[in-house]
Design a protein around this motif. Structure first.
Motif, PDB file in Angstrom:
ATOM      1  N   THR A 142       0.826  -1.210   0.000  1.00  0.00           N
ATOM      2  CA  THR A 142       0.000   0.000   0.000  1.00  0.00           C
ATOM      3  C   THR A 142       0.861   1.261   0.000  1.00  0.00           C
ATOM      4  O   THR A 142       0.517   2.255  -0.643  1.00  0.00           O
ATOM      5  N   LYS A 191      -8.010   6.159   0.923  1.00  0.00           N
ATOM      6  CA  LYS A 191      -6.809   5.336   1.054  1.00  0.00           C
ATOM      7  C   LYS A 191      -5.574   6.028   0.488  1.00  0.00           C
ATOM      8  O   LYS A 191      -4.445   5.781   0.943  1.00  0.00           O
ATOM      9  N   ASN A 198      -5.056   0.310  -2.421  1.00  0.00           N
ATOM     10  CA  ASN A 198      -5.049  -1.108  -2.753  1.00  0.00           C
ATOM     11  C   ASN A 198      -4.495  -1.297  -4.167  1.00  0.00           C
ATOM     12  O   ASN A 198      -4.199  -0.341  -4.877  1.00  0.00           O
ATOM     13  N   ILE A 352     -13.366  -4.716   5.519  1.00  0.00           N
ATOM     14  CA  ILE A 352     -12.402  -3.634   5.719  1.00  0.00           C
ATOM     15  C   ILE A 352     -13.095  -2.345   6.149  1.00  0.00           C
ATOM     16  O   ILE A 352     -12.615  -1.633   7.028  1.00  0.00           O
ATOM     17  N   ARG A 407      -6.755  -6.861   3.807  1.00  0.00           N
ATOM     18  CA  ARG A 407      -6.108  -6.095   2.734  1.00  0.00           C
ATOM     19  C   ARG A 407      -5.329  -7.036   1.814  1.00  0.00           C
ATOM     20  O   ARG A 407      -5.290  -6.845   0.594  1.00  0.00           O
TER      21      ARG A 407
END
Length: 983
Positions: A142, A191, A198, A352, A407
């Motif tokens: 990530t 994110k 991701n 998640i 993840r």
């Protein structure tokens, strides 16, 4: 950055296994072809390096990696020898610098796009191999993906700014560092902001600019210039070319994306978040990070948003806010077992999103008072919550371990085809692929680990939201953030009963973006979000839910404020049910509350259904309501406001069945009497102020038609005759502007008509019809009592005497009223020629039927055997009663009461019951139809709720049965009419 270099050659041979021997043979063949171009690959294949079986297995498990290797064998070669960090850092640097001029030549946009795509493809390939080989953890994956996104976006922004400088649109302060002090702010969200991208992630960015940064030639052009740049930015990053794409790019997290440009001025952005910022935006900005453009300006912008994101005090509104976020961005927990196949590891139960929300919720609650909790990364947030004793260390460890495992699963799902998906395969064969990519020996062991993880997260999350059942009750997504429809939400809306879920989602987003006054405050949106599941469920259960929802939207658009309403609805299921019934059944009522929201206030009265709207009940309220009115126009406006509210409340009682059609007719008429009386009083005061009093002057108002028989509907006009009298010796009024009698009472009547029927901002009291006065429209608007007596005794036609049978004094001087009633009794009690009356009544009915034929069977007034026939029967009986030796006074009676009094003597029991049955049904249906819609009732076009209501009123299971009943009764009534109105 790292202490020990990591190499792909450090991989263990059995970390993953090939999907099948057939796939393995195919991968070996691909590698042999690649070895012809790349010596490093040939060397690998010739030995027994553990890297060899790993690479073969990886290519069997990921079609995306296999296809990439086939197209670009050098990708494998690049990953074989150098330290992984070195390779990746070089790729990131290549991306970051691709905008820079070389040999004095600025790269074209096509060249920048190609450089970014090649670097991204190489980085994705290397990162995937390192991840599959367990040389990298999900944290590393990530981080590198996020750092590359930073570099790509920053490079594209610098390229665009430099291009703007060269074209003269902007003047950069430093062409070697275009973004510095540019005032162009790029915020990474979600994110990306948390360095947690991701594998196949979209990137969410929000762009702001400072018009006064000094680089714009004309600050006014900023929105257009930067908007055009952002369109090019999206093209640079996400357009698919022969080299692939960089990142799918989403700019829809900006303030109110449906109505704002792609780049938003800083001040406009701050004002939006301060005044209209939404619940989900608070959560989103926890991870927000200045990642490209003018970093210093971006960090300053985010500092100014801290009070918006992290509230200083934990109060009811804040807690309510947290719960409302839950409804907006999360899938509600379903029932039954967690299924591995097809499970959404991001949005599904125990996924998640629940871990992220577990952390973010508590960050929002406590972050205002505890700055260490204001961290972007989920793992760091969980650690900070434990250090602050907000959660235990065991819980933090458990959720952190679950987070990174999920993840890992998410990355493997996306590595298969480089797709932005979070759903596990729903076939055993494809599920085995994911299990092998994660290093499991079979799907059973993978499924057991996944289920254990999901249940652990679900359990922790459920304890955080112990009120979840109370908060929702709707299964499925209810996501109304951003600008794009959430597929799960559309599915949920469809399952709730909405036929056009996309349209409904767009309407609801309008509410959440605060585009109506009722939803502009943070508190109002919090309450609205809390009640959304109940609201949608209630509307979904109504017939034609979409239409009802759109009427509710129209209602909301007119509300001056919403917090009180939303709070009441949220805690009062009966009120919500009532609103849904209005919106689904009664467009006319819905339009009334949309255009005059104040009428809705009366629905908040807990005694609404308990107290019947009697004359005394309304009189007391009207007296109180008029107390504060001082001037003529103020009195009239308050009368109009009162009229609208009370008509609406009578209608609500009728709609819900608290009163029947006859009771509604009485209530509408009592209300009219009170309003007409007060209007007459106000008009008389005005006339006297201007022209004085007329010596001996008296005025009385006579109600005719449905007003006279207590049968008004919600849409009725009023038939009036104004009568007056005065001293014969007087020649004019005694005011400063004296008038003779004719002009005095004519002006008073005209003023009265205007007061009752003139349209104003507060609406109209009544449409007024005065055609029933002596000589009709040709005669004077006001009639002296002696002229009225002479006309009725000597000149009036039979139809005018028929009208007198429903006459009733409604306002004015009591003595004059009594005198008028005596005249009417004298006229009606004279023995008459029965044959002539019958002939005249038949002729009148035939004339109406010829000139105003009924539209269809639902024209209940005009159909043969309908309400006119029934009224004519009653009027005929009253006119012929004296000739039959009967003295029956029907003054002040309803049509039903008159029929019962007269029919008992002049009709057979069967005929009377037939007429009364028809009157009951037709009155009930007419009252409801006139209440609910304007214009004709067409069942195929009418709201389904209205169709259900009229069927219930007629005690019939469906509209076809009711239509048959109307036809049966109207035919029977017409037969009674012919029999009764005969010579």
């Amino acid at each position: 950055m790292v202490e020990t270099a990591r190499y792909l050659k450090d991989v263990e041979a059995d970390v993953i296994r090939p999907l099948s021997q057939t796939e393995a043979k195919s991968a070996v063949a691909l590698l042999k072809d690649a070895a012809r171009q790349e010596p490093a690959i040939a060397e690998l294949l010739s030995g027994d390096d553990p890297l060899k079986p790993f690479l073969i297995a990886a290519l069997t498990l990921s079609p995306y990696l296999r296809d990439s290797a086939a197209v670009s064998p050098q990708l494998i070669a690049a990953a074989l020898s150098d330290p992984l960090e070195t390779v990746l850092e070089e790729l990131i640097a290549t991306a970051r610098d691709c905008w820079k001029p070389r040999d004095g030549q600025t790269p074209s946009e096509t060249e920048v796009m190609a450089s970014l795509r090649k670097a991204k493809r190489s980085l994705s390939f290397v990162v995937a191999l390192a991840d599959l080989g367990r040389i990298f953890s999900a944290r590393d994956t990530t981080l590198y993906l996020s750092r590359f996104a930073d570099a790509a976006v920053a490079a594209a922004i610098d390229h665009l700014l430099l291009g703007g400088h060269e074209s003269g649109k902007v003047v950069l302060k430093d062409v070697e560092r275009p973004s510095e002090r540019s005032g162009l702010i790029v915020i990474g969200m979600g994110k990306l902001g948390g360095h947690e991208l991701n594998y196949s992630s979209d990137i969410d960015i929000v762009v702001f600019f400072d018009p006064e940064s000094g680089i714009l030639v004309d600050p006014v052009d900023g929105t257009e210039i930067y908007g055009r740049m952002m369109r090019r930015l999206v093209r640079i990053l996400q357009e698919r070319t022969a080299d692939g794409y960089v990142f799918r790019t989403d700019l829809r997290l900006r303030p109110d994306p449906g109505s704002t440009p792609l780049a938003v001025p800083v001040e406009a952005g701050l004002l939006y978040y301060e005044s209209r910022g939404q619940n989900w935006e608070r959560a989103a900005f926890i991870k927000a990070r200045a990642m490209a453009g003018d970093i210093a300006a971006g960090e300053d912008f985010l500092r100014q948003l801290v009070p918006f994101v992290f509230r200083k005090y934990l109060d009811y509104a804040a807690i309510s806010d947290i719960h409302s976020i839950k409804r907006q961005i999360h899938v509600h927990k379903g029932h039954g077992a967690i299924a591995v196949k097809g499970h959404d590891v991001k949005l599904g139960r125990g996924g998640i999103r629940e871990i992220e929300f577990f952390a973010q919720t508590q960050q929002l609650i406590a972050g205002g008072r505890m700055p260490p909790l204001r961290t972007r990364q989920t793992e760091v947030a969980l650690k900070a919550l434990a250090e602050a004793n907000w959660i235990t260390q065991d819980i933090a460890d458990e959720m952190t371990q679950a987070y990174w495992f999920l993840r890992d699963v998410e990355h493997r799902i996306q590595m298969v085809h480089d797709e932005q998906t979070h759903n596990l395969p729903d076939t055993e064969a494809e599920l085995k692929r994911i299990a092998f990519m994660l290093g499991f020996a079979d799907t059973a062991s993978f499924s057991a680990r996944l289920e254990r993880t999901l249940r652990s997260v679900e359990r922790r999350y459920a304890r955080l939201f112990e009120q979840e059942t109370k908060l929702s009750g709707v299964e499925g997504n209810l996501v109304f953030t951003g600008e794009q429809d959430d597929p799960g939400t559309l599915k949920t809306l469809a399952s709730l009963g909405f036929e056009r879920p996309a349209d409904m989602a767009r309407v609801i987003r309008t509410w959440h973006y605060g585009r109506y006054r009722a939803t502009q405050s943070v508190e109002a949106r919090e309450r609205l979000t809390e009640m959304m599941p109940k609201l949608l469920k209630a509307f979904g259960e109504s017939s034609r839910a979409d239409e009802a929802m759109l009427r509710f939207d129209s209602f909301l658009s007119g509300l001056p404020a919403g917090i009180q309403l939303f709070s009441l609805i949220g805690n009062n299921p009966a009120l919500l049910s009532l609103i849904v019934r209005v919106m689904s059944s009664a467009p006319r009522l819905a339009d009334i509350i949309a255009s005059r929201p104040h009428v809705f206030d009366g629905m908040l009265d807990p005694a609404l259904m308990a107290e019947l709207p009697t004359r005394d009940y309304m009189s007391e309220r009207l007296r109180s309501f008029l107390t504060v009115a001082r001037h003529y126009e103020e009195v009239l406006d308050r009368l109009r406001i009162f009229a609208a509210e009370q008509r609406f409340l009578i209608g609500i009682r009728l709609l819900t069945g608290a009163i029947d059609g006859a009771e509604a007719g009485r209530a509408f008429t009592d209300l009219a009497d009170l309003l007409i009386e007060q209007t007459l009083t106000a008009v008389e005061r005005e006339i006297e102020a201007a022209h004085g009093r007329y010596p001996g002057g008296r005025v009385a108002l006579m109600g005719m038609g449905k007003l006279g028989s207590f049968e008004l509907t919600a849409a009725s006009d009023v038939d009036l005759i104004l009568l007056y009298d005065y001293d014969d010796e007087a020649s004019e009024s005694d005011g400063e502007k004296p008038l003779d009698a004719t002009r005095y009472y004519t002006r008073l009547t005209q003023r009265l008509i205007a007061a009752l029927s003139a349209p104003t901002a507060e609406g109209v009291l009544f449409e007024v019809d005065m055609r029933l006065r002596p000589s009709g429209n040709k005669g004077p608007v006001a009639t002296r009592i002696r002229a009225f007596r002479k006309y009725q005794q000597e000149e009036a036609w039979t139809w005018e005497h028929m009208a007198l049978t429903r006459a009733r004094m409604v306002a004015g001087d009591e003595d004059l009223g009594d005198e008028t009633c005596a005249v009417i009794a004298e006229v009606l009690d004279r023995p008459a020629d029965v044959a002539k009356i019958a002939a005249d009544v038949r002729e009148m009915r035939d004339l109406i039927e010829k000139e105003k034929p009924p539209r269809d069977i639902w024209d209940l007034k005009l159909i043969p055997g309908g309400l006119i026939d029934i009224e004519f029967i009653a009027q005929h009986l009253r006119l012929v009663a004296p000739a039959r030796g009967l003295a029956i006074d029907t003054h002040g009676l309803t049509t039903r009461e008159a029929l019962q009094a007269l029919g008992a003597e002049l009709m057979t029991d069967d005929d009377l019951q037939t007429v009364l049955e028809g009157l009951s049904l037709f009155t009930e249906l007419s009252q409801i139809i006139r209440l609910c819609i304007d214009g004709p009732f067409v069942p195929k076009e009418a709201p389904a709720g209205l169709v259900e209501r009229v069927c219930r009123a007629g005690d019939c299971p469906d509209i076809r049965t009711l239509e048959g009943e109307v036809k049966r009764l109207s035919k029977a009534v017409r037969a009674v009419f012919r029999k009764t109105v005969s010579a």
